[in-house]
Design a protein around this motif. Structure first.
Motif, short mmCIF file in Angstrom:
data_model
loop_
_atom_site.label_atom_id
_atom_site.label_comp_id
_atom_site.label_asym_id
_atom_site.label_seq_id
_atom_site.Cartn_x
_atom_site.Cartn_y
_atom_site.Cartn_z
N ALA A 186 8.77 -9.93 -8.56
CA ALA A 186 8.46 -10.40 -9.71
C ALA A 186 9.82 -11.13 -10.40
N MET A 187 10.96 -10.46 -10.12
CA MET A 187 12.18 -11.21 -10.86
C MET A 187 12.39 -12.53 -10.39
N THR A 188 11.98 -12.83 -9.13
CA THR A 188 12.31 -14.19 -8.46
C THR A 188 11.13 -14.91 -8.33
N ALA A 189 9.92 -14.65 -8.61
CA ALA A 189 8.57 -15.25 -8.53
C ALA A 189 8.58 -16.28 -9.73
N ASN A 190 7.68 -17.36 -9.65
CA ASN A 190 7.28 -18.14 -10.55
C ASN A 190 6.02 -17.45 -11.57
N HIS A 191 6.13 -17.63 -12.65
CA HIS A 191 4.99 -17.00 -13.70
C HIS A 191 4.04 -18.13 -14.27
N SER A 192 2.98 -17.50 -14.56
CA SER A 192 1.91 -18.45 -15.38
C SER A 192 1.48 -17.78 -16.56
N HIS A 193 1.24 -18.43 -17.62
CA HIS A 193 0.80 -18.08 -18.92
C HIS A 193 -0.41 -18.79 -19.34
N ILE A 194 -1.42 -18.00 -19.71
CA ILE A 194 -2.72 -18.87 -20.17
C ILE A 194 -2.58 -18.79 -21.79
N LEU A 195 -2.35 -20.01 -22.12
CA LEU A 195 -2.39 -19.81 -23.74
C LEU A 195 -3.63 -20.62 -24.30
N PRO A 196 -4.41 -19.82 -25.19
CA PRO A 196 -5.56 -20.13 -25.63
C PRO A 196 -5.39 -21.43 -26.64
N MET A 197 -6.07 -22.28 -26.49
CA MET A 197 -6.02 -23.62 -27.53
C MET A 197 -7.57 -23.92 -28.24
N THR A 198 -7.42 -24.64 -29.19
CA THR A 198 -8.69 -25.24 -29.74
C THR A 198 -9.74 -25.76 -28.78
N ASN A 199 -9.02 -26.75 -27.96
CA ASN A 199 -9.80 -27.62 -27.25
C ASN A 199 -9.84 -27.10 -25.59
N GLY A 200 -9.55 -25.89 -25.54
CA GLY A 200 -9.60 -25.35 -24.27
C GLY A 200 -8.46 -24.44 -23.94
N THR A 201 -8.55 -24.17 -22.79
CA THR A 201 -7.06 -23.28 -22.47
C THR A 201 -6.09 -24.13 -21.63
N ARG A 202 -5.08 -23.73 -21.79
CA ARG A 202 -4.08 -24.33 -21.18
C ARG A 202 -2.83 -23.33 -20.22
N ILE A 203 -2.77 -23.77 -19.07
CA ILE A 203 -1.98 -22.84 -18.10
C ILE A 203 -0.73 -23.36 -18.08
N VAL A 204 0.44 -22.51 -18.45
CA VAL A 204 1.92 -23.14 -18.41
C VAL A 204 2.64 -22.25 -17.37
N LEU A 205 3.23 -23.07 -16.48
CA LEU A 205 3.94 -22.35 -15.33
C LEU A 205 5.56 -22.17 -15.88
N ILE A 206 5.93 -20.89 -15.62
CA ILE A 206 7.33 -20.89 -16.08
C ILE A 206 8.23 -20.41 -14.67
N GLY A 207 9.31 -20.83 -14.69
CA GLY A 207 10.00 -20.57 -13.48
C GLY A 207 10.46 -19.29 -13.45
N PRO A 208 11.08 -18.87 -12.36
CA PRO A 208 11.72 -17.30 -12.08
C PRO A 208 12.49 -16.82 -13.17
N ASP A 209 12.99 -15.56 -13.35
CA ASP A 209 13.78 -15.10 -14.36
C ASP A 209 15.09 -15.15 -13.56
N PHE A 210 15.26 -15.17 -12.36
CA PHE A 210 16.42 -14.99 -11.45
C PHE A 210 16.13 -16.28 -10.33
N ASP A 211 17.13 -17.15 -10.27
CA ASP A 211 17.02 -18.32 -9.35
C ASP A 211 18.00 -17.81 -8.09
N TRP A 212 17.53 -16.79 -7.61
CA TRP A 212 18.18 -16.31 -6.35
C TRP A 212 17.66 -16.90 -5.01
N ASP A 213 18.48 -17.28 -4.14
CA ASP A 213 17.98 -17.49 -2.88
C ASP A 213 17.79 -16.22 -1.84
N SER A 214 17.33 -16.45 -0.78
CA SER A 214 17.16 -15.20 0.14
C SER A 214 18.29 -14.46 0.43
N ARG A 215 19.50 -15.21 0.66
CA ARG A 215 20.62 -14.65 0.97
C ARG A 215 21.13 -13.44 -0.18
#
Length: 180
Positions: free
Chosen positions: A82-111
Motif C-alpha cells: 500500500a505504501m508504494t501503490a497508486n491510490h484513487s479517491h472518489i470525490l462527489p461533485m454536483t454534476n457527478g463523481t470524479r475519480i482522482v488518482l494519487i501517486g504512491p506515498d513512497f516512490d521506491w523501486d523494487s531494489r
C-alpha cells in the motif's frame, strides 16, 4: 531444663502445663490464625489458575509471544504494498463523481523495497548464537520478553522513520531483526 540461645536471648523450653492462662489464649489465637491461613491457601489452590498445569500456561504464553513476533516481522511486508501503490479517491461533485488518482506515498523501486524488507533479516541472522548464549545465562523469559518489547517499540517508530529517510528505515529494521 536447659536454657538455649534464640535470637541473642536466653530462653528455656516451656512445657504446656507451665503456661499461664494468657499464654494459652495467645497460642490458641495463633493456631486459629494459622488454620484460617491454611483454609485461604486451599481455597486459592482450588481456583482455576491452580487447576491448569503450569506447562499449559507457559505454552499459551509462548504461542502468543511467537504469534506477536511473527506479526511484527511481516507487518511491513504487507504494508509496503500500500505504501508504494497508486491510490484513487472518489470525490462527489454536483454534476457527478470524479475519480482522482494519487501517486504512491513512497516512490521506491523494487531494489529499494527489497533492501527495506531484507534489512530485518540482516540483523536477525547476526544474533542467533548470541541470543542463545544470553538466554542460557540470563534466562529465556528475559531475553524473549526484552526482544519482543524492543521489536514492538521500533515497529511503532517505522512509519515516522519511513517518512524521514529510507536509510533510517533500513537501520530501524536491522535493529528490529537484532532484537527479535
Amino acid at each position: 531444663m536447659d536454657e538455649e540461645m534464640v535470637d541473642g536471648a536466653k530462653r528455656r523450653p516451656v512445657a504446656l502445663g507451665d503456661m499461664t492462662g494468657e499464654e494459652n489464649v495467645g497460642i490458641t489465637q495463633a493456631i486459629q490464625h494459622q488454620a484460617q491461613e491454611y483454609h485461604n491457601v486451599n481455597q486459592q489452590r482450588n481456583s482455576l489458575m491452580h487447576k491448569v498445569p503450569k506447562r499449559y500456561i507457559v505454552a499459551m504464553m509462548a504461542f502468543l509471544g511467537f504469534a506477536n513476533i511473527y506479526a511484527l516481522r511481516v507487518i511491513l511486508s504487507v504494508a509496503i504494498v500500500a505504501m508504494t501503490a497508486n491510490h484513487s479517491h472518489i470525490l462527489p461533485m454536483t454534476n457527478g463523481t470524479r475519480i482522482v488518482l494519487i501517486g504512491p506515498d513512497f516512490d521506491w523501486d523494487s531494489r529499494t523495497k527489497g533492501l527495506v524488507l531484507g534489512s530485518f533479516f540482516y540483523g536477525y541472522i547476526l544474533t542467533q548464537l548470541p541470543g542463545g548464549y544470553l538466554a542460557n545465562r540470563q534466562g529465556g523469559k528475559y531475553v524473549f520478553g526484552g526482544g519482543v518489547f524492543v521489536t514492538a517499540l521500533f515497529t511503532l517508530l517505522t512509519p515516522v522513520c519511513a517518512r524521514w529517510s529510507v536509510y533510517i528505515l533500513i537501520a530501524v529494521r536491522i535493529i528490529e531483526g537484532l532484537f527479535e
